[in-house]
Design an enzyme around this catalytic site. Structure first.
Site, PDB file in Angstrom:
ATOM      1  N   GLY A  13      13.483   0.363   1.342  1.00 35.33           N
ATOM      2  CA  GLY A  13      13.267  -0.155   1.823  1.00 35.33           C
ATOM      3  C   GLY A  13      12.873  -1.785   1.361  1.00 35.33           C
ATOM      4  N   GLU A 115      -0.617 -11.625  15.464  1.00 37.20           N
ATOM      5  CA  GLU A 115      -1.553 -10.174  15.807  1.00 37.20           C
ATOM      6  C   GLU A 115      -2.959  -9.488  15.747  1.00 37.20           C
ATOM      7  OE1 GLU A 115       3.190  -8.567  14.988  1.00 37.20           O
ATOM      8  OE2 GLU A 115       1.728  -8.261  13.802  1.00 37.20           O
ATOM      9  N   ASP A 223       7.644  10.851  -0.892  1.00 37.51           N
ATOM     10  CA  ASP A 223       8.623  11.582  -1.762  1.00 37.51           C
ATOM     11  C   ASP A 223       7.616  10.630  -3.234  1.00 37.51           C
ATOM     12  OD1 ASP A 223       9.612  12.942   0.278  1.00 37.51           O
ATOM     13  OD2 ASP A 223      11.557  11.653   0.121  1.00 37.51           O
ATOM     14  N   HIS A 244      -0.853   3.377  14.919  1.00 38.83           N
ATOM     15  CA  HIS A 244      -0.167   2.409  15.368  1.00 38.83           C
ATOM     16  C   HIS A 244      -0.473   2.869  16.758  1.00 38.83           C
ATOM     17  CE1 HIS A 244       1.904  -0.842  17.304  1.00 38.83           C
ATOM     18  NE2 HIS A 244       2.225  -1.164  16.629  1.00 38.83           N
ATOM     19  N   ARG A 296      -5.962  -2.734  13.904  1.00 34.03           N
ATOM     20  CA  ARG A 296      -5.410  -1.406  14.857  1.00 34.03           C
ATOM     21  C   ARG A 296      -6.136   0.279  14.965  1.00 34.03           C
ATOM     22  NH1 ARG A 296       0.560  -1.597  11.865  1.00 34.03           N
ATOM     23  NH2 ARG A 296       1.022  -3.474  13.491  1.00 34.03           N
ATOM     24  N   HIS A 357       1.801   5.440  11.192  1.00 33.63           N
ATOM     25  CA  HIS A 357       2.186   4.632  11.377  1.00 33.63           C
ATOM     26  C   HIS A 357       1.910   4.090   9.962  1.00 33.63           C
ATOM     27  CE1 HIS A 357       4.200   0.669  12.228  1.00 33.63           C
ATOM     28  NE2 HIS A 357       3.345   0.059  11.460  1.00 33.63           N
ATOM     29  N   ARG A 392      -5.278  -1.365   7.064  1.00 38.09           N
ATOM     30  CA  ARG A 392      -4.250  -2.213   7.097  1.00 38.09           C
ATOM     31  C   ARG A 392      -4.537  -3.424   8.256  1.00 38.09           C
ATOM     32  NH1 ARG A 392       1.198  -3.396   8.376  1.00 38.09           N
ATOM     33  NH2 ARG A 392       1.069  -1.326   9.057  1.00 38.09           N
TER      34      ARG A 392
END
Length: 544
Positions: A13, A115, A223, A244, A296, A357, A392
């Protein structure tokens, strides 16, 4: 045959590729990707990256917003460090050529959106496909670099440490504990390789697939967290699993997220037609004065409450009151995806439900990504830096990937050369293992743990449900471990084993927190205690 590199990065990522590109000038780097390079969690990120990029904004305001969202559990020093590095991290992406959405009237020349939980417009984005376009840009750099070996369809099995080798009677018993590499499963060759490295970086993402509804359906099985835990690392705050609020509710949508930026640009949440007389009514005013721009955890809990109270399958997210051209311009990916399912978001609402999420906890690290084991680093969603606290703040995740990824690379670069790796590291031995004739056992365990977590360890929890989840997951752990010891590894077996390990950590952490805070809401303890402490667990000692 052992393969050897200077640095092994498990995960591909944004965090992992950031480390790789900052190290590859003078180090031999291997990057493992469980699937194809662009299949990771970062590629799914829509909204953008939070950073202070305008003179009307400030580091103090971004820090304050992060601390409020984190519900008293953010590490203030870590938060300040990461926020203050935001501009330089964005500058690096711009230099690489990431096509952020332009805005000629903005100070930096790029459009900034807002946001939930943010007091300012500070989200730089590439339309509504930021993660994909950032990953695409970095992928081009990685594939072209002569010092980076990309190993796609490779999964980490176990970390190789001197502690493990000491148990096998090798000369490593007399050496200080350190990470030496990893056993790695090659899906295409169907075999396990031994990869040695002076430094190992875990960058595998979070554990979204521990739940039935997840925004990252392909790779997020925890993992790295599971591997680090088995190797002896501490983990923290695993009870804080962020949902989310708005994932498209459609049987063929494969957990497609509706970006938080839709609400940032005026989208409102309404009760659906199935709500009867109250159909179409806006409901966030009943839950929080910040309405759809609340953090959130608040929005997800509000949606969960309305769905359960009224027996609904979903609620509606409506931005059809904005001009159609505005919607198509700002959300081209979401608009096109909705049309595939017969939904025109310029004219009608989108059915949505909350979906798992982000893992706010993870492997305990410092600001350079160092874990408890020398030579082992963790970055991105795998790591717990203290930035996210109990919840978060939107778009802080990619910021953390960039900053801690770069810090880890600089730290590795600055370290003196590691001691020579031992030449007696044994190859993976599966000579006494057998091929499975009952893979249904793995499939059943996988399905059961996800249903347990969704039903008993979701957005709203009780001690009774948590206790039942703990009992059954403990049995699943024993069953899958026995299966793992007897059979040759497969991708499904590795993922299932790690998923159950992480689920056990989430449940244990949730049982230990006797309050409600942020993403952990327990009906038996609806209050918030005056003193906030992280939930830290060690493999040897449990909680402390």
């Amino acid at each position: 045959m052992n393969h050897q590199y200077d640095v092994l990065i498990i995960g591909s990522g944004l965090a992992g590729l950031t480390v790789a590109l900052h190290l590859a000038a003078d180090k031999k780097v291997a990057v493992l990707s469980k699937k194809a390079l662009l299949d990771g969690s970062s590629n799914w990120a829509q909204g953008g990256i939070a950073a202070v990029l305008d003179s009307q904004d400030s580091h103090d305001e971004h820090i304050a917003d992060t601390l409020v969202a984190g519900a008293g559990l953010c590490d203030s020093d870590a938060t300040r460090h990461i926020v203050e590095q935001g501009r330089s991290a964005i500058d690096w992406l711009i230099e690489l050529g990431v096509p952020f959405t332009p805005d000629q009237g903005a100070e930096l020349g790029f459009h900034l959106t807002r946001e939930g939980g943010h007091s300012q417009r500070r989200i730089i984005h590439a339309a509504d496909a930021t993660g994909h376009l950032v990953q695409q840009t970095l992928e081009q750099q990685v594939r072209a670099h002569h010092n980076i070996t990309l190993l796609e369809y490779h999964s980490g099995v176990e970390l190789i440490t001197s502690r493990i080798l000491a148990g096998q009677g090798t000369p490593a018993a007399s050496q200080p504990a350190r990470c030496l590499g990893a056993y790695v499963y090659d899906e295409h060759a169907d075999r396990v390789h031994t990869i040695l490295a002076a430094r190992v970086v875990l960058a595998t993402g979070g554990a979204g697939k521990v739940y039935l509804h997840t925004s990252n359906p392909d790779t997020s099985t925890g993992d790295g967290i599971a591997m680090a835990w088995r190797a002896g690392c501490r983990v923290a705050n695993m009870e804080f699993m962020q949902f989310h609020p708005t994932c498209m509710f459609h049987p063929q949508a494969k957990s497609f997220l509706i970006s938080e930026a839709v609400r940032g640009e005026g989208g409102v949440l309404r009760l659906p037609a199935s709500a009867g007389a109250q159909a179409g009514e806006r409901f966030m005013q009943w839950h929080d004065e910040r309405l759809e721009l609340a953090p959130r955890d608040v929005v997800a809990r509000a949606i969960d409450f309305e769905i359960k109270k009224r027996g609904l399958t979903h609620v509606d997210l409506d931005i059809s009151h904005r001009p159609a051209e505005f919607v198509r311009e700002h959300f081209p990916t979401i608009h096109a995806r909705c049309l595939e399912f017969g939904i025109d978001m310029t004219r009608e609402p989108i059915p949505v439900v909350p979906a798992m999420h982000f893992t706010c906890g993870g492997v305990v690290v410092d600001m350079n990504g160092r874990t408890d084991i020398p030579g082992l680093y963790a970055v991105g969603e795998t790591a717990y830096t203290g930035l996210h606290g109990a919840n978060r703040l939107a778009s802080n995740s990619l910021l953390e990937c960039l900053v801690i990824g770069r810090n880890a690379a600089h730290d590795i670069d600055a370290l003196p050369p590691a001691d020579p790796l031992p030449g007696q590291v044994p190859e993976w031995d599966d000579s006494r293992a057998r091929d499975s004739s009952e893979a249904v056992l793995v499939t059943h365990a996988w399905d059961e743990v996800r249903r347990l977590m969704s039903n008993y360890v979701g957005i709203v929890r009780t001690q009774k449900r948590l206790g039942r989840a703990h009992q059954r997951i403990s049995l699943l752990e024993q069953e899958i471990e026995a299966y793992y010891q007897e059979h040759r590894v497969t991708s499904d077996l590795l993922e299932c084993r790690n998923l159950i390990q992480v689920a056990a950590l989430v449940v244990a952490a949730a049982l230990s927190r006797k309050e409600s805070r942020g993403l952990h809401y327990c009906q038996d303890f609806p209050w918030t205690l005056p003193r906030a402490l992280p939930t830290v667990m060690t493999p040897e000692e449990g909680f402390r």
